[in-house]
Write an enzyme that holds these catalytic residues in place. Structure first.
Site, PDB file in Angstrom:
ATOM      1  N   HIS A   1       9.433  -3.490   3.397  1.00  0.00           N
ATOM      2  CA  HIS A   1       9.031  -3.695   1.998  1.00  0.00           C
ATOM      3  C   HIS A   1      10.245  -4.007   1.132  1.00  0.00           C
ATOM      4  O   HIS A   1      10.177  -4.833   0.212  1.00  0.00           O
ATOM      5  CB  HIS A   1       8.356  -2.430   1.449  1.00  0.00           C
ATOM      6  CG  HIS A   1       7.063  -2.089   2.121  1.00  0.00           C
ATOM      7  ND1 HIS A   1       6.935  -1.002   2.958  1.00  0.00           N
ATOM      8  CD2 HIS A   1       5.854  -2.678   2.074  1.00  0.00           C
ATOM      9  CE1 HIS A   1       5.682  -0.926   3.393  1.00  0.00           C
ATOM     10  NE2 HIS A   1       5.005  -1.937   2.873  1.00  0.00           N
TER      11      HIS A   1
ATOM     12  N   MET B   1       0.845  -1.193   0.000  1.00  0.00           N
ATOM     13  CA  MET B   1       0.000   0.000   0.000  1.00  0.00           C
ATOM     14  C   MET B   1       0.880   1.244   0.000  1.00  0.00           C
ATOM     15  O   MET B   1       0.419   2.346   0.348  1.00  0.00           O
ATOM     16  CB  MET B   1      -0.926   0.006   1.222  1.00  0.00           C
ATOM     17  CG  MET B   1      -1.873  -1.200   1.223  1.00  0.00           C
ATOM     18  SD  MET B   1      -3.394  -0.948   2.151  1.00  0.00           S
ATOM     19  CE  MET B   1      -2.750  -0.578   3.765  1.00  0.00           C
TER      20      MET B   1
ATOM     21  N   GLN C   1      -2.887 -12.076   7.883  1.00  0.00           N
ATOM     22  CA  GLN C   1      -3.064 -11.802   6.451  1.00  0.00           C
ATOM     23  C   GLN C   1      -2.372 -12.875   5.613  1.00  0.00           C
ATOM     24  O   GLN C   1      -2.935 -13.402   4.647  1.00  0.00           O
ATOM     25  CB  GLN C   1      -2.492 -10.426   6.131  1.00  0.00           C
ATOM     26  CG  GLN C   1      -2.370 -10.125   4.651  1.00  0.00           C
ATOM     27  CD  GLN C   1      -1.970  -8.694   4.395  1.00  0.00           C
ATOM     28  OE1 GLN C   1      -2.803  -7.794   4.459  1.00  0.00           O
ATOM     29  NE2 GLN C   1      -0.706  -8.449   4.100  1.00  0.00           N
TER      30      GLN C   1
ATOM     31  N   LEU D   1       6.657   3.052   1.774  1.00  0.00           N
ATOM     32  CA  LEU D   1       7.594   1.926   1.862  1.00  0.00           C
ATOM     33  C   LEU D   1       8.679   2.153   2.908  1.00  0.00           C
ATOM     34  O   LEU D   1       9.142   3.269   3.109  1.00  0.00           O
ATOM     35  CB  LEU D   1       8.239   1.703   0.488  1.00  0.00           C
ATOM     36  CG  LEU D   1       7.256   1.455  -0.657  1.00  0.00           C
ATOM     37  CD1 LEU D   1       8.016   1.237  -1.960  1.00  0.00           C
ATOM     38  CD2 LEU D   1       6.346   0.265  -0.378  1.00  0.00           C
TER      39      LEU D   1
HETATM   40  O1  PAF Z   1      -0.175  -5.716   3.637  1.00  0.00           O
HETATM   41  C1  PAF Z   1      -0.571  -4.805   2.867  1.00  0.00           C
HETATM   42  O2  PAF Z   1       0.111  -3.813   2.640  1.00  0.00           O
HETATM   43  C2  PAF Z   1      -1.942  -4.919   2.215  1.00  0.00           C
HETATM   44  O3  PAF Z   1      -2.864  -5.522   3.070  1.00  0.00           O
HETATM   45  C3  PAF Z   1      -1.896  -5.646   0.851  1.00  0.00           C
HETATM   46  C4  PAF Z   1      -1.455  -7.088   0.992  1.00  0.00           C
HETATM   47  C5  PAF Z   1      -0.979  -4.896  -0.085  1.00  0.00           C
HETATM   48  C6  PAF Z   1      -3.310  -5.660   0.231  1.00  0.00           C
HETATM   49  O4  PAF Z   1      -3.811  -4.376   0.074  1.00  0.00           O
END
Ligand code: PAF
Length: 285
Positions: free
Chosen positions: A34, A27, A152, A30
């Protein structure tokens, strides 16, 4: 680095991209966490394509959450990805990703009914929806997800299994500040005082792991200890602090590996997540 801004253009481009293709969905905003995903993607996609997406996905935010104020330093993110050796960046608008009358969605009915799913109903359905779209568009060979967002990661793995996506989900260990705080785009919201207190979260998870390995403690004692320990920080409010099985996310009765110690804690109004995984070798993954 090629920049693609619409699903239609990506659909066309993705077919021509050198394979294997490793995708890092983000999202934006960064940080080093990331970039660790991008570095792993480079190893996996040697000779192929490293792709990233930046999209602040409205479907995973609930009313009143931080969708509007989520940081969007796009120019800086773009530079970071380019410098990290990313080949392609997909950065669509919400309008191009979601038709105004979108009516087909994804629902996860088990793993999302606990932990963060309790405080954020519908959140993981929104994550599944956008990740499924990205998988359809990119048809990636690998997709990389950070272990900080362990629920997630578990849910995306389940979606891949249950909906037969042909992508390998690759977990990447959490990157931490020197004092142990897990890197997160939301750390930027913390006041000085909250930032000073926040490392108690990971310290407590580590302490809980030690207690499990020593034995002689029940799950409810352990969970109570974690909440009390974190609760000592003045700015903290524990949402949950639990010991669960890392695949089912159900409470562990026996406190032995494999086990996930996970917590979500507000520092002021900022909700931070972290976890500690005890695997069969008694270490982190
Ligand atoms: O972890 C994240 O940044 C978000 O949940 C993702 C996996 C990019 C989905 O929008």
């Amino acid at each position: 680095m090629e920049l693609i801004a619409t699903p239609v253009d990506l659909h066309r481009a993705a077919r021509q991209l050198p394979r294997p293709l490793a995708l890092v969905p983000t999202m934006g905003a960064l940080h080093a966490g990331h970039l660790a995903l991008v570095a792993r993607a480079q190893e996996l996609a040697a000779g192929g394509t490293v792709a990233a997406s930046i999209f602040v996905n409205p479907a995973q935010f609930r009313p009143g959450e931080d969708l509007g104020r989520y940081p969007r330093p796009f120019a800086q993110d773009r530079r970071l990805l380019e410098a990290a050796g990313c080949h392609l960046l997909f950065a669509p608008t919400a309008e191009s990703m979601y038709a105004a009358d979108t009516s087909v969605t994804i629902r996860e009915n088990s793993l999302s009914q606990t932990m963060c799913g309790l405080a954020r109903p519908g959140h993981f359905d929104g994550v599944c929806l956008v990740v499924a779209k990205l998988f359809h568009l990119f048809q990636p060979d690998f997709a990389l997800f950070g272990q900080k967002d362990f629920q997630q990661l578990t849910i995306v793995r389940r979606m891949v299994r249950d909906l037969n996506f042909g992508v390998q989900i690759v977990p990447v260990p959490t990157v931490r500040e020197p004092d142990g705080l897990a890197m997160s785009s939301r750390n930027a919201y913390l006041s000085k005082e909250e930032r000073r207190e926040a490392p108690i979260l990971y310290r407590t998870l580590r302490g809980a792991a030690d207690k499990c390995l020593q034995g002689g403690i029940t799950r409810s004692e352990l969970e109570g200890w974690m909440s009390a320990e974190i609760g000592q920080a003045r700015s903290s409010r524990v949402d949950y602090a639990v010991a669960v099985h890392p695949e089912t996310l159900q409470p562990k009765t026996d406190l032995v590996p494999p086990m996930l110690l996970a917590a979500a804690v507000f520092f002021g109004t900022t909700r931070l997540l972290d976890n500690y995984l005890l695997d069969h070798a008694n270490g982190t993954l």
